[in-house]
Motif scaffolding. Sequence first.
Motif, PDB file in Angstrom:
ATOM      1  N   ARG B  13       0.857  -1.190   0.000  1.00 25.35           N
ATOM      2  CA  ARG B  13       0.000   0.000   0.000  1.00 25.35           C
ATOM      3  C   ARG B  13       0.890   1.237   0.000  1.00 25.35           C
ATOM      4  N   PHE B  14       0.433   2.246  -0.673  1.00 27.91           N
ATOM      5  CA  PHE B  14       1.107   3.543  -0.599  1.00 27.91           C
ATOM      6  C   PHE B  14       0.175   4.507   0.088  1.00 27.91           C
ATOM      7  N   VAL B  15       0.708   5.282   1.022  1.00 21.73           N
ATOM      8  CA  VAL B  15      -0.105   6.292   1.683  1.00 21.73           C
ATOM      9  C   VAL B  15       0.217   7.637   1.046  1.00 21.73           C
ATOM     10  N   LYS B  16      -0.823   8.259   0.484  1.00 23.66           N
ATOM     11  CA  LYS B  16      -0.649   9.591  -0.114  1.00 23.66           C
ATOM     12  C   LYS B  16      -1.605  10.530   0.580  1.00 23.66           C
ATOM     13  N   GLY B  17      -1.050  11.362   1.452  1.00 21.56           N
ATOM     14  CA  GLY B  17      -1.922  12.250   2.225  1.00 21.56           C
ATOM     15  C   GLY B  17      -2.855  11.413   3.085  1.00 21.56           C
ATOM     16  N   THR B  22      -4.022   0.830  -2.373  1.00 22.53           N
ATOM     17  CA  THR B  22      -3.611  -0.566  -2.253  1.00 22.53           C
ATOM     18  C   THR B  22      -3.299  -1.104  -3.646  1.00 22.53           C
ATOM     19  N   ILE B  23      -2.054  -1.507  -3.864  1.00 23.63           N
ATOM     20  CA  ILE B  23      -1.659  -2.043  -5.175  1.00 23.63           C
ATOM     21  C   ILE B  23      -2.089  -3.505  -5.258  1.00 23.63           C
ATOM     22  N   PHE B  24      -1.765  -4.260  -4.233  1.00 21.83           N
ATOM     23  CA  PHE B  24      -2.307  -5.617  -4.126  1.00 21.83           C
ATOM     24  C   PHE B  24      -2.368  -6.019  -2.665  1.00 21.83           C
ATOM     25  N   GLY B  41       0.399  -7.601 -17.542  1.00 24.92           N
ATOM     26  CA  GLY B  41      -0.705  -6.917 -16.892  1.00 24.92           C
ATOM     27  C   GLY B  41      -0.745  -5.468 -17.301  1.00 24.92           C
ATOM     28  N   PRO B  42      -1.902  -4.830 -17.099  1.00 21.83           N
ATOM     29  CA  PRO B  42      -2.024  -3.431 -17.519  1.00 21.83           C
ATOM     30  C   PRO B  42      -1.056  -2.525 -16.755  1.00 21.83           C
ATOM     31  N   SER B  43      -0.806  -1.402 -17.371  1.00 20.46           N
ATOM     32  CA  SER B  43       0.068  -0.421 -16.738  1.00 20.46           C
ATOM     33  C   SER B  43      -0.514   0.004 -15.384  1.00 20.46           C
ATOM     34  N   GLY B  44       0.322   0.061 -14.400  1.00 16.17           N
ATOM     35  CA  GLY B  44      -0.137   0.478 -13.067  1.00 16.17           C
ATOM     36  C   GLY B  44      -0.691  -0.665 -12.237  1.00 16.17           C
ATOM     37  N   SER B  45      -0.626  -1.873 -12.770  1.00 14.40           N
ATOM     38  CA  SER B  45      -1.198  -3.002 -12.024  1.00 14.40           C
ATOM     39  C   SER B  45      -0.270  -3.479 -10.904  1.00 14.40           C
ATOM     40  N   GLY B  46       0.962  -2.999 -10.894  1.00 16.66           N
ATOM     41  CA  GLY B  46       1.861  -3.331  -9.777  1.00 16.66           C
ATOM     42  C   GLY B  46       2.941  -4.339 -10.125  1.00 16.66           C
ATOM     43  N   LYS B  47       3.235  -4.513 -11.415  1.00 14.89           N
ATOM     44  CA  LYS B  47       4.239  -5.509 -11.825  1.00 14.89           C
ATOM     45  C   LYS B  47       5.629  -5.135 -11.306  1.00 14.89           C
ATOM     46  N   THR B  48       6.004  -3.873 -11.538  1.00 13.97           N
ATOM     47  CA  THR B  48       7.323  -3.426 -11.082  1.00 13.97           C
ATOM     48  C   THR B  48       7.399  -3.486  -9.558  1.00 13.97           C
ATOM     49  N   THR B  49       6.310  -3.075  -8.927  1.00 14.15           N
ATOM     50  CA  THR B  49       6.265  -3.100  -7.468  1.00 14.15           C
ATOM     51  C   THR B  49       6.516  -4.517  -6.945  1.00 14.15           C
ATOM     52  N   LEU B  50       5.878  -5.491  -7.578  1.00 20.14           N
ATOM     53  CA  LEU B  50       6.049  -6.886  -7.168  1.00 20.14           C
ATOM     54  C   LEU B  50       7.499  -7.341  -7.375  1.00 20.14           C
ATOM     55  N   ASP B 169      12.899  -6.223 -15.754  1.00 16.70           N
ATOM     56  CA  ASP B 169      11.726  -5.367 -15.917  1.00 16.70           C
ATOM     57  C   ASP B 169      11.739  -4.792 -17.325  1.00 16.70           C
ATOM     58  N   GLU B 170      10.838  -5.261 -18.159  1.00 17.91           N
ATOM     59  CA  GLU B 170      10.768  -4.817 -19.561  1.00 17.91           C
ATOM     60  C   GLU B 170      12.151  -4.856 -20.219  1.00 17.91           C
ATOM     61  N   PRO B 171      12.814  -5.993 -20.232  1.00 19.44           N
ATOM     62  CA  PRO B 171      14.202  -6.003 -20.727  1.00 19.44           C
ATOM     63  C   PRO B 171      14.295  -5.677 -22.212  1.00 19.44           C
ATOM     64  N   THR B 202       6.809  -7.947 -18.593  1.00 16.10           N
ATOM     65  CA  THR B 202       6.762  -7.464 -19.974  1.00 16.10           C
ATOM     66  C   THR B 202       5.344  -7.093 -20.381  1.00 16.10           C
ATOM     67  N   HIS B 203       5.260  -6.169 -21.336  1.00 15.00           N
ATOM     68  CA  HIS B 203       3.987  -5.807 -21.947  1.00 15.00           C
ATOM     69  C   HIS B 203       3.760  -6.590 -23.223  1.00 15.00           C
ATOM     70  N   ASP B 204       4.841  -7.221 -23.684  1.00 17.07           N
ATOM     71  CA  ASP B 204       4.888  -7.749 -25.044  1.00 17.07           C
ATOM     72  C   ASP B 204       4.539  -9.241 -25.056  1.00 17.07           C
TER      73      ASP B 204
END
Lengths: 395, 228
Positions: B13-17, B22-24, B41-50, B169-171, B202-204
Motif C-alpha cells: 500500500r502507498f499512503v498519499k496524504g 492498495t496495489i495488491f 498486466g495493464p500499466s499500473g497493475s503493480g508488476k514493477t512493485t512486485l 523489468d521490460e528487458p 513485460t507488456h509484449d
Amino acid sequence: MRILNQIIAVCSINLKSLPQRFWLSFSTVVAVAMVVTVLLGFLALAAGFKRTLDGTGSDTIAILLRDGSQQEVNSVVMLDQIRLIGEAPGIVRKPDGNPLISGELYVIVDGVKRSTGLKANLPLRGIGKDGAALRDDLTITQGRMFEPGSNEIVVGEGLVREFAGFDLGSEVRLGTGTWKVVGVFSMKGSVFESELWGDAAVVQSLFRRGSSFQTVRVRLESPEAIDQLRDYVAGEPRLKLEVFSEKGYFAGQSSNTVKLIQNAGWPLAIAMALGALAGALNTMYSSVASRAREIATLRCLGFGGFPSFVATLLESLVLAGIGGVIGSMGIFLFFDGFSTSTLGQGFTQIVFSVSLTPALVKQGIILALLVGLIGGFFPALRAARVPIVTAYSQG
Amino acid sequence: MTALISIQGGAKRFVKGRETITIFDHLDMTIEAGDFIAIMGPSGSGKTTLLNLLGGIDRATAGSITFAGQRLDQMSEGQLSAWRAANVGFIFQFYNLMPALNAARNVELPLLLTSLGGGERKRRVETALQIVGLAERAKHFPREMSGGQQQRVAIARAIVADPKMLLCDEPTGDLDRKTADEILSMLQLLNKEMGKTIIMVTHDPEAARYANRVLHLDKGRFVEQVAA
Ligand SMILES: Nc1ncnc2c1ncn2[C@@H]1O[C@H](COP(=O)(O)OP(=O)(O)OP(=O)(O)O)[C@@H](O)[C@H]1O
Ligand SMILES: [Mg+2]
C-alpha cells in the motif's frame, strides 16, 4: 578490502563522469578560487608589510621618543634634551669624543603617484650629520649624500619607483623651499626607502620648526647597552622620553598594521566563503540528483550507501581543492613580487612588496577544502540515502 | 521442483496524504527453481512493485517473502544488500550501465562485492562477456554500443556473480523486434543451460512466449495462463 574496492570503484565512476557536469562544477571551482584569491591577497599583503618592517631595524641603534607618543609624528624632543642624551653612558663616541647621535624631525609633504597620478603623502625626514652613520645597510645607489646646510635631498629607491618627479637631478618644491635631488639610496627594502631625507637644520627652518626635533637616534656600544641608556633616561627628570631599540620600534609599528590588514581580510574572505559554500551545496545536490539512477543501480547490485557518500564528498573536495590551487596560483601570478604601497603609520606611504609564502597558501587551501567538506557533506548524506527503486526511473 | 522464492499474503500500500492506495493484497505466489516466468498486466497493475519486493529493493506492507528458506522481510538493509549481491541479477529496461565505465568495468561491478582477486575477476568478466557474445567489445563504452549490445552487457553484469535468480523489468521494452528476440533467446538459454530462475515483467505477448509460464496481474490478482 571489499568496502575499499567499492569505494574506489564508486569514486572513479564519479570522478570520470565529472565532465558531464562541467559547467556547474566549474562554477564551484571559480567561486572557491575567488575566495582563496581574496583571502591570500590580504594575507600576503599583511605578510609583505610585516616583512618590510621586520627587515628594518638594528639592535645597536636606539630611538628615543617623547614618553607615550607611540609614533614619531606625535613626538617632540628639544635641542637641550638631545645634549643631555649625548652625555648618557653606553653610547658610541667618535674619535673627537662626541657621541654618535642624530636629532631628527619628520614632516609630511605631497607627492604624485606614478600609477594613478593622484596626490599622496610622503615623509620628508630631516637628519643630523650622523644620520647616515646611524643607518645600517644604507647604500647610495645613484649620486651622492646631501651637503649639510644645503637645500639638497636624497630619496629612497622605493619612493622613486612609486612617485613621479624625484629622479636624480630633479628640482622639487616641498613646503616653502625648492630642493634638489642629489642622490638615491637603498636600504634593503626597509621602510626608509619610502622617505626623502634632507638636513635637519634646513628642514627645521623651511618648515618653521624652530629648534625642535621629533626623535633622537644614537648608536649603542652593544645591544645590552640599551639598559644603561634606559636607566640614565629614567634617572633624569628633564628627559621624559621612551627608549626603544630600532628593531623593537619597527616590530611594534608593524604588528598594528598587520593586524589591521588581517582583520579586514579574514571577515571578507569568510563572507565570500559562505557564498561559495552555498554554490558548492547547490552544485553537489545537483550532482547527486543527476547521479541518482547510477547510485540506485549500484545499490541494486548490492553496493552500500557509504561508498556513494565517500565519492560525493570526494568530488566536492576535489572541486574545492582545484579552486584552492587555482586561487593561489592566480594570486601568485598577479601579486607576488609586485611592489605596492599603502597608507602606513602617520598617514604616509610605505612601499613594500606582497609576499606569498607556503604557509599562506596552506591557509588558503585549508579554507577551500573546508568549503568543499561542508558543501559536500550534506549532499553526500543524500547520496547515501537515494531510494533504491530510483534505479527504475528513466534517463 | 523446489520453491526458490515465494510470497505469502503479500500486500503493498502507498499512503498519499489521507488516501491509502492498495496495489495488491493477500497475494500468494511461488516460483520454482529453474523456472522462467513472465508477468504481464495493464500499466499500473503493480508488476514493477512486485518485482521490487522479490528483488529485495522494496519492502512489502504485509506478508512474508521467502527465498530458499530465508525470510527477506525479516532481513536488515545490510543483509538484503548482501543477499541481492549473492543471489539476484537485475536487468533493466534502460540497461543502467555506468556511462563512465567500459563494458568490462561495468560487468566487473558485482564482483567487487566478493572476495575474488583481480585476476579471477578479470577471468570471470571475460567469460560473462563471451556468454553474451561481446568479448571483443570489452573496452568499449556504453555510448559506443547499440541498445541491444548495451542490454547484453547488462545481462553479462547480471550473471557474472552467478546468482540463482534474474529479475528483468521490460528487458526488451526499448529494443526493436529483432534485437528483442536475440535478447530473449539469450535469457531463454541462460534459463535452460545455466539453470537461472528468471522472472520477467513485460507488456509484449511475443516476449512472454519465451517464458515457461505467464502470470497476468490485474486488480491485485493473478490470472495464470500456461504458455502455448
Ligand atoms: N512510491 C510510490 N508512491 C505512490 N504510489 C506508487 C509508488 N510507486 C508506485 N506507485 C503506484 O503503484 C502502482 C503500481 O506501479 P507499478 O510501477 O508497480 O506498475 P507497473 O505494473 O509496473 O506499471 P507499468 O506497466 O506502467 O510499468 C501505480 O499506480 C503507481 O502509481
Ligand atoms: Mg513497471
